[in-house]
Design a protein around this motif. Structure first.
Motif, short mmCIF file in Angstrom:
data_model
loop_
_atom_site.label_atom_id
_atom_site.label_comp_id
_atom_site.label_asym_id
_atom_site.label_seq_id
_atom_site.Cartn_x
_atom_site.Cartn_y
_atom_site.Cartn_z
N CYS A 38 86.69 93.40 76.85
CA CYS A 38 87.78 94.36 76.79
C CYS A 38 87.38 95.47 75.82
O CYS A 38 86.57 95.26 74.91
N THR A 39 87.95 96.64 76.02
CA THR A 39 87.69 97.79 75.16
C THR A 39 89.01 98.24 74.56
O THR A 39 89.98 98.48 75.28
N LEU A 40 89.07 98.35 73.23
CA LEU A 40 90.29 98.69 72.52
C LEU A 40 90.04 99.80 71.52
O LEU A 40 88.92 99.99 71.03
N ASN A 41 91.11 100.56 71.22
CA ASN A 41 91.09 101.48 70.09
C ASN A 41 91.66 100.74 68.88
O ASN A 41 92.84 100.37 68.88
N VAL A 42 90.83 100.49 67.90
CA VAL A 42 91.24 99.67 66.76
C VAL A 42 91.01 100.42 65.45
O VAL A 42 90.20 101.34 65.37
N VAL A 43 91.71 99.99 64.44
CA VAL A 43 91.53 100.54 63.09
C VAL A 43 90.27 99.94 62.49
O VAL A 43 90.04 98.73 62.59
N PRO A 44 89.39 100.73 61.88
CA PRO A 44 88.22 100.16 61.22
C PRO A 44 88.63 99.11 60.19
O PRO A 44 89.58 99.31 59.43
N GLY A 45 87.95 98.00 60.18
CA GLY A 45 88.27 96.91 59.26
C GLY A 45 87.74 95.59 59.77
O GLY A 45 86.93 95.52 60.69
N GLY A 46 88.21 94.52 59.13
CA GLY A 46 87.74 93.18 59.47
C GLY A 46 88.58 92.56 60.59
O GLY A 46 89.81 92.67 60.59
N TYR A 47 87.90 91.88 61.51
CA TYR A 47 88.56 91.24 62.64
C TYR A 47 88.01 89.83 62.82
O TYR A 47 86.86 89.54 62.44
N THR A 48 88.84 88.98 63.38
CA THR A 48 88.43 87.62 63.73
C THR A 48 88.34 87.54 65.25
O THR A 48 89.32 87.83 65.95
N VAL A 49 87.16 87.18 65.73
CA VAL A 49 86.94 87.03 67.17
C VAL A 49 86.81 85.54 67.45
O VAL A 49 85.94 84.86 66.89
N MET A 50 87.66 85.03 68.33
CA MET A 50 87.64 83.61 68.68
C MET A 50 87.10 83.45 70.09
O MET A 50 87.56 84.11 71.03
N SER A 56 86.16 74.01 73.48
CA SER A 56 86.08 74.19 72.02
C SER A 56 86.33 75.66 71.68
O SER A 56 86.14 76.54 72.53
N ILE A 57 86.73 75.91 70.45
CA ILE A 57 87.00 77.26 69.98
C ILE A 57 86.18 77.53 68.72
O ILE A 57 86.21 76.73 67.79
N LYS A 58 85.45 78.64 68.73
CA LYS A 58 84.66 79.04 67.57
C LYS A 58 85.16 80.40 67.09
O LYS A 58 85.48 81.27 67.90
N SER A 59 85.23 80.57 65.78
CA SER A 59 85.74 81.81 65.19
C SER A 59 84.62 82.55 64.48
O SER A 59 83.76 81.94 63.83
N PHE A 60 84.65 83.89 64.58
CA PHE A 60 83.66 84.74 63.93
C PHE A 60 84.38 85.89 63.24
O PHE A 60 85.28 86.51 63.81
N ASP A 61 83.98 86.17 62.02
CA ASP A 61 84.53 87.30 61.28
C ASP A 61 83.57 88.47 61.40
O ASP A 61 82.37 88.35 61.06
#
Length: 198
Positions: A38-50, A56-61
């Motif tokens: 997906c492509t989004l307009n987001v605010v620069p900063g930290g995000y968590t991608v799951m 199983s679910i893995k998380s990445f910062d």
């Protein structure tokens, strides 16, 4: 659309059955379902991608600074397989070397204590013991490499700047810089001055 200045970011995964969910500033409290891309307009900063895959679910910062692409990759199958092979093969050789060393040391100890009393305990290390022990030491090193490969062959997330944006910045930097040669004369004769401007 997130509030404030935003950048365009594409989130995608190379895992075929992967399902992404995003959490971060400006997004819905429960996160945004992204599917495989997906492509989004987001605010620069930290995000968590799951990443959800295989039950199983893995998380990445990740940290987004500008227009970019966040790629979530699955475990490296080759590294994982190679690590498992080295782990099993090296572990087997290491175990054999350790058992031979232990048996040899025990036999030498029995020789020192009981050889004078009972010739049955007299012992001299065979010539093949040392090579087997050395092979066991090498097997320990191979096992360690296998463990590292096996444990590091896991899913990962990487933030890549958009190629068009990066290329535009390189072209702008190249256009702003200039190399020049300027002839100059003086009492001692002619000379040539080189200059690089940014």
């Amino acid at each position: 659309m997130a509030p404030g200045p935003t950048v365009r970011v594409t989130f995608r995964t190379t895992v075929e059955d992967g399902d992404l969910r995003l959490q971060g500033p400006g997004l819905e409290p429960g996160g945004v379902a992204c599917g495989t891309s997906c492509t989004l307009n987001v605010v620069p900063g930290g995000y968590t991608v799951m990443l959800g895959a295989g039950g199983s679910i893995k998380s990445f910062d990740v940290y987004v600074r500008g227009p970019s692409e966040v790629v979530v990759s699955g475990p490296n199958g080759f590294h994982k397989g190679l690590g498992l092979v080295l782990l099993l093969g090296g572990g087997t050789v290491f175990t054999a070397g350790a058992l031979v060393l232990y048996a040899d040391q025990q036999s030498q100890l029995d020789d020192e204590r009981f050889c004078d009393v009972d010739p049955h305990y007299c012992y001299h290390s065979p010539d093949w013991v040392l090579p087997v022990v050395i092979a066991g030491g090498i097997g320990a090193g191979v096992t360690a490499v296998g463990v590292v490969l096996f444990l590091t062959a896991r899913a990962s997330a990487e933030v890549l700047p958009r190629r068009a944006e990066a290329e535009r910045r390189r072209r702008a930097a190249a256009g702003a810089s200039k190399f020049s040669l300027v002839p100059a004369g003086g009492p001692t004769g002619a000379s040539l001055h080189a200059a690089w401007t940014f």
